[in-house]
Write a protein that holds these residues in place. Structure first.
Motif, PDB file in Angstrom:
ATOM      1  N   LYS A  85      44.487  -2.145 124.401  1.00  0.00           N
ATOM      2  CA  LYS A  85      45.025  -0.971 124.948  1.00  0.00           C
ATOM      3  C   LYS A  85      44.377   0.262 125.638  1.00  0.00           C
ATOM      4  O   LYS A  85      44.944   0.796 126.381  1.00  0.00           O
ATOM      5  CB  LYS A  85      45.094  -0.312 123.504  1.00  0.00           C
ATOM      6  CG  LYS A  85      46.346   1.634 123.409  1.00  0.00           C
ATOM      7  CD  LYS A  85      46.408   1.995 122.445  1.00  0.00           C
ATOM      8  CE  LYS A  85      47.092   3.378 121.849  1.00  0.00           C
ATOM      9  NZ  LYS A  85      47.491   3.784 121.024  1.00  0.00           N
ATOM     10  N   ALA A  86      43.345  -0.169 125.678  1.00  0.00           N
ATOM     11  CA  ALA A  86      42.195   0.597 126.303  1.00  0.00           C
ATOM     12  C   ALA A  86      42.218   0.781 127.623  1.00  0.00           C
ATOM     13  O   ALA A  86      42.248   1.620 128.900  1.00  0.00           O
ATOM     14  CB  ALA A  86      41.080   1.217 125.865  1.00  0.00           C
ATOM     15  N   GLN A 124      41.707   3.335 130.710  1.00  0.00           N
ATOM     16  CA  GLN A 124      40.599   4.631 130.412  1.00  0.00           C
ATOM     17  C   GLN A 124      39.087   3.773 130.374  1.00  0.00           C
ATOM     18  O   GLN A 124      38.421   2.875 130.975  1.00  0.00           O
ATOM     19  CB  GLN A 124      40.571   4.295 128.055  1.00  0.00           C
ATOM     20  CG  GLN A 124      42.133   5.130 127.860  1.00  0.00           C
ATOM     21  CD  GLN A 124      41.775   5.704 128.248  1.00  0.00           C
ATOM     22  OE1 GLN A 124      41.107   6.915 127.859  1.00  0.00           O
ATOM     23  NE2 GLN A 124      43.966   6.281 128.115  1.00  0.00           N
ATOM     24  N   GLN A 163      42.984  -2.998 120.165  1.00  0.00           N
ATOM     25  CA  GLN A 163      42.338  -1.299 120.986  1.00  0.00           C
ATOM     26  C   GLN A 163      41.534  -1.423 121.948  1.00  0.00           C
ATOM     27  O   GLN A 163      42.344  -0.595 123.014  1.00  0.00           O
ATOM     28  CB  GLN A 163      41.969  -0.586 119.871  1.00  0.00           C
ATOM     29  CG  GLN A 163      41.235   0.572 120.139  1.00  0.00           C
ATOM     30  CD  GLN A 163      42.649   1.989 119.990  1.00  0.00           C
ATOM     31  OE1 GLN A 163      43.687   0.892 118.932  1.00  0.00           O
ATOM     32  NE2 GLN A 163      42.506   2.585 120.209  1.00  0.00           N
ATOM     33  N   ARG A 199      34.888   4.764 122.641  1.00  0.00           N
ATOM     34  CA  ARG A 199      35.661   5.757 121.438  1.00  0.00           C
ATOM     35  C   ARG A 199      36.911   5.680 120.529  1.00  0.00           C
ATOM     36  O   ARG A 199      36.588   5.515 119.607  1.00  0.00           O
ATOM     37  CB  ARG A 199      35.272   6.787 122.023  1.00  0.00           C
ATOM     38  CG  ARG A 199      35.865   7.917 121.412  1.00  0.00           C
ATOM     39  CD  ARG A 199      36.582   9.433 121.882  1.00  0.00           C
ATOM     40  NE  ARG A 199      37.668   9.262 122.261  1.00  0.00           N
ATOM     41  CZ  ARG A 199      38.861   8.912 121.631  1.00  0.00           C
ATOM     42  NH1 ARG A 199      38.434   9.348 120.267  1.00  0.00           N
ATOM     43  NH2 ARG A 199      40.027   9.193 121.622  1.00  0.00           N
ATOM     44  N   MET A 200      38.000   4.850 121.569  1.00  0.00           N
ATOM     45  CA  MET A 200      39.229   4.459 120.983  1.00  0.00           C
ATOM     46  C   MET A 200      38.637   2.988 120.074  1.00  0.00           C
ATOM     47  O   MET A 200      38.925   3.541 118.599  1.00  0.00           O
ATOM     48  CB  MET A 200      40.138   3.557 122.034  1.00  0.00           C
ATOM     49  CG  MET A 200      40.598   5.033 122.956  1.00  0.00           C
ATOM     50  SD  MET A 200      40.863   4.543 124.206  1.00  0.00           S
ATOM     51  CE  MET A 200      42.719   3.849 123.543  1.00  0.00           C
ATOM     52  N   GLU A 229      36.758   4.426 116.800  1.00  0.00           N
ATOM     53  CA  GLU A 229      37.599   5.225 116.083  1.00  0.00           C
ATOM     54  C   GLU A 229      38.831   4.519 115.013  1.00  0.00           C
ATOM     55  O   GLU A 229      38.741   4.341 113.880  1.00  0.00           O
ATOM     56  CB  GLU A 229      38.701   6.104 117.347  1.00  0.00           C
ATOM     57  CG  GLU A 229      39.865   6.784 117.085  1.00  0.00           C
ATOM     58  CD  GLU A 229      40.403   7.983 117.220  1.00  0.00           C
ATOM     59  OE1 GLU A 229      40.333   9.117 116.755  1.00  0.00           O
ATOM     60  OE2 GLU A 229      40.418   7.762 118.283  1.00  0.00           O
ATOM     61  N   GLU A 230      38.747   3.243 116.119  1.00  0.00           N
ATOM     62  CA  GLU A 230      39.987   2.172 115.920  1.00  0.00           C
ATOM     63  C   GLU A 230      39.224   1.492 114.213  1.00  0.00           C
ATOM     64  O   GLU A 230      39.499   1.356 112.892  1.00  0.00           O
ATOM     65  CB  GLU A 230      40.301   1.387 116.517  1.00  0.00           C
ATOM     66  CG  GLU A 230      41.296   0.157 115.522  1.00  0.00           C
ATOM     67  CD  GLU A 230      43.105   0.838 114.456  1.00  0.00           C
ATOM     68  OE1 GLU A 230      42.698  -0.278 113.917  1.00  0.00           O
ATOM     69  OE2 GLU A 230      43.086   1.595 115.128  1.00  0.00           O
ATOM     70  N   GLU A 279      35.507   5.811 127.599  1.00  0.00           N
ATOM     71  CA  GLU A 279      37.121   6.389 126.024  1.00  0.00           C
ATOM     72  C   GLU A 279      37.152   5.020 125.625  1.00  0.00           C
ATOM     73  O   GLU A 279      37.304   5.262 124.464  1.00  0.00           O
ATOM     74  CB  GLU A 279      37.599   6.762 127.201  1.00  0.00           C
ATOM     75  CG  GLU A 279      39.226   7.036 126.599  1.00  0.00           C
ATOM     76  CD  GLU A 279      39.037   8.240 125.910  1.00  0.00           C
ATOM     77  OE1 GLU A 279      39.575   8.315 123.992  1.00  0.00           O
ATOM     78  OE2 GLU A 279      38.753   9.052 126.134  1.00  0.00           O
TER      79      GLU A 279
END
Length: 734
Positions: A692-693, A698, A689, A705-706, A709-710, A702
């Motif tokens: 990915k960010a 990002q 994740q 946050r990602m 969230e993951e 953010e």
DNA sequence: GAGTTTGAAACT
DNA sequence: CAGTTTCAAACTC
């Protein structure tokens, strides 16, 4: 006979005490600049009285014997509403300074005239002896004239149940013990404005005349002294306090015919929002005559600063909730504290009322003292200004200088009241001139042998302290605990407000060891605050050492009149204009450490600084770097905190939702399924994740946050799997 | 947490 | 007013 005890005074707005203001109302004194400068309109005074009085009545009378004629002192004030102090069926007798009972009329003498005895410095209500004078006055049909020389009529105290209520006048003449207070005892021509309720327009100034004549006011069954307070339209409007007499329905005489009043002045009122409230102090037990000796009226010169206070003072008494109004705060301890916040002044005016030991409370026949059993602290928060602000706010808020201490000093010195006035540690600039009027050592302390009723002006901080701790004992001079200092008291459990208060107004506790917290080394003292929750040793920065404290304040002011002014002057707008008033003198810190007062205040050094090797200027790369790092660190901390909070919340939420399912099965909780393998898998998910960010450019926030969230998703899967496994096993077992 | 550094406050 | 001392906070280890 009922006598209004000095405590009655405590319920009254501070301005009542301000004799200067009284003088101002009727006529502007040339020397009274503060009042003169302000557009004082006497006409406005009566206006105040007609404010809607649908007010809640607050009865401070502990004793409930209402059947008997009682003295009710009601003060109500709201925006545009007068604060009325009503003395109903008051048989107010005043005794001489020596404590001699002037009149012994019992409650039955409801028709006794309302008299003011200048000699005694007291107001006598229903004094039988003065019936003739009263009758004469009545026949004349003219308003009662209070004749006094150099004295001002003051409502001194709130009567305690069973205790006489005395409206006491300050002594004009110098007396032993006056030396403690400001020596200014020059006689002043008392000026009174009398306003009767019914006819506001009838505001009548009563001018004291020479001689100690006792003027009887109109006889009434119910006499009400009303103090009207009005909210000035403009900040510049002088605060006037008017005590008006209101005639109750049962009053035999027409209200308009007699303006029995007590001196007062119109007070400006700050908060228009609150409806007027009335505090009624009833004295059920009034049969016995009581000597009022020792009951004093303390007038706080400091209160006058409120004159110019832009936000009007709200004198509304009663409701606890109204922050803008005088609030009665019950204290667990017997000492009663009335707290009044004056906007912008940062001060609370606290009347300390400690129980008089000798008083026979509740005994109708026995001599009663003026101590109040049920007196409650009253807080008037007249302005939105937070009390925690620096003592002398740099803001342009204009405050009227308190009236010269002459009058106040006079009162304090001459009267043998048991009230003491504690000077604020933070002399406002506006106040300061008045302070200077005080002679050194003018403690505004109670006269020798003063009693338990204390009248103190203390910084707001301390009031907060008092509010916070119900255990705080505000002892009078006679009743001080042996060794319990305020700091000790402050450490007592707070009354729930501590958290909020601490949050809203954080302040570092001091650690003073040698200064006794009475020097500017101590931040508490320097900020005009009492020590509270501090770690100091041998602290004198508390009410118990008010004398020493006042002396220290005086010393500091002598050394530097600006001592209690904020060091950081505030510019016109924005913080960029802020600068240190004196400048720093740093030599080794480069002005980039908190040793530097400029840097500590987050302002740049200026030309007035005498620092060496200063790096605290706009273009300084060191400063920029430092600030950048500091900002970055701060942001990071905030983000981390937010992330942790969120994660904790999610985890907690998940557990809460899953726990019942698992607990029902009686097996292990889901998180016990987090094995090493599961953990590794979760980490991989999180790393992915993060990648990915990163790939998607990002922002840091953010990305966090990602990832979070993951992580939440991972937890969900883990819990779900655990729950499912548990359910399966349960079904199998069954 | 103890010790050091620092500069304002206090003192001379 | 300048120099010195005192003091408590800030800082370092």
């Amino acid at each position: 006979m009922d006598v209004v005890s000095p405590e009655l005074n405590s319920l009254l707005p501070d301005e009542i005490m301000d004799t200067e203001a009284i003088e101002d109302v009727p006529q502007s004194q040339p020397d009274e600049t503060a009042v003169q400068s302000e557009p004082s309109d006497d006409t406005s005074v009566p206006m105040e009285t007609d404010t809607p009085l649908a007010s809640e009545n607050l009865s401070l009378c502990s004793d409930a014997t209402s059947t008997e004629p009682t003295q009710a002192l009601t003060t109500s004030a709201t925006t545009g509403n007068p604060i009325a102090v009503s003395i109903s069926t008051a048989t107010i007798t005043t005794d001489s300074v020596t404590g001699t009972i002037v009149s012994t009329s019992g409650l039955q003498k409801l028709t006794a005239p309302f008299t003011i005895s200048p000699a005694n410095h007291q107001i006598i209500l229903n004094k039988v002896a003065s019936s003739q004078a009263t009758e004469a006055a009545k026949s004349a049909g003219t308003p009662q004239v209070i004749k006094q020389e150099g004295q001002k009529l003051l409502v001194t105290a709130i009567g305690k149940s069973g205790q006489p209520i005395v409206l006491q006048l300050p002594h004009t003449g110098s007396k032993p013990g006056a030396s403690q207070t400001s020596g200014d005892t020059k006689p002043q021509t008392p000026q009174f404005k009398v306003v009767t309720l019914g006819a506001r327009s009838e505001l009548k100034p009563v001018v004291g005349s020479a001689g100690n004549q006792v003027t009887t006011l109109q006889p009434q069954q119910l006499k009400t002294v009303q103090i009207a307070k009005k909210t000035p339209t403009s900040s510049a409007a002088p605060i006037k306090f008017i005590i008006t007499k209101t005639v109750n329905s049962k009053g035999l005489s027409s209200p308009t015919s007699v303006p029995p009043v007590i001196a007062g002045r119109v007070l400006t009122q700050t908060s228009p929002v609150m409806p007027p409230r009335t505090i009624t102090l009833s004295e059920p037990h009034n049969t016995s005559i009581q000597s009022i000796a020792g009951k004093k009226i303390a007038i706080s010169p400091l209160k006058t600063p409120s004159k110019n206070i832009k936000p009007v003072q709200s004198l509304a008494v009663g409701g606890v909730g109204g922050s803008q109004f005088k609030t009665i705060i019950p204290l667990a301890t017997q000492p009663n504290v009335q707290q009044i916040q004056v906007p912008g002044s940062k001060f609370h005016y606290v009347r300390l009322v400690t129980a008089t030991t000798a008083s026979s409370i509740g005994q109708a026949s026995g001599p009663s003292t003026s101590s109040i059993q049920t007196a409650k602290p009253m807080v008037v928060n007249t302005g939105a200004v937070r009390m925690s602000v620096p003592i002398v706010p740099a803001q342009p808020m204009k405050q009227v200088a308190p009236k010269p201490l002459t009058s106040a000093a006079q009162i304090v010195t001459t009267t043998q009241t048991q009230q003491r006035l504690i000077m604020p540690a933070t002399p406002l600039p506006q106040i300061q001139p008045n302070f200077t009027n005080l002679r050194p050592g003018t403690v505004l302390a109670p006269a020798p042998g003063g009693g338990n009723v204390g009248y103190a002006v203390v910084p707001a901080q301390y009031v907060t302290q008092l509010q916070q701790s119900p255990f705080v004992t505000l002892a009078g001079s006679s009743g001080f605990p042996a060794s319990t200092g305020v700091q000790t008291q402050a450490r007592l459990p707070l009354n729930g407000l501590s958290t909020a208060e601490a949050t809203s107004r954080p302040r570092k506790p001091c650690n003073c060891t040698k200064s006794q917290c009475l020097k500017l080394y101590c931040d508490c003292f320097a900020n005009g605050e009492f020590c509270n929750n501090c770690n100091c040793n041998n602290c004198f920065n508390n009410l118990e050492h008010e004398t020493e404290r006042l002396k220290a304040i005086k010393t500091c002011l002598d050394r530097n009149p600006e001592a209690f002014k904020p060091k950081i002057g505030k510019g016109k707008e924005g913080e960029s204009d802020r600068r240190h008033s004196k400048g720093c003198n740093c030599k080794r810190s480069g002005c980039l450490k908190n040793y530097c007062e400029c840097y500590e205040a987050k302002i740049m050094c200026s030309s007035i600084c005498k620092c060496i090797g200063c790096k605290n200027f706009e273009e300084s790369p060191e400063r920029k770097t430092l600030m950048h790092l500091a900002d970055a660190a701060e942001v990071r901390v905030q983000q981390q905190t937010a992330a942790k909070t969120k994660l904790s919340s999610q985890i907690s939420d998940l557990l809460m939702r899953t726990t019942p399912v698992n607990s029902s099965g009686g097996g292990r909780l889901p998180y016990t399924f987090v094995t090493k393998e599961v953990l590794e898998a979760t980490c991989e998910c999180l790393v992915e994740q993060a990648k990915k960010a990163e790939q998607t450019f990002q922002s840091q926030a953010e990305a966090e946050r990602m990832i979070l969230e993951e992580f939440g998703h991972c937890l969900m899967r883990i819990i779900s799997s655990a729950g499912k496994a548990k359910a399966d096993s349960a079904s199998i077992s069954c």
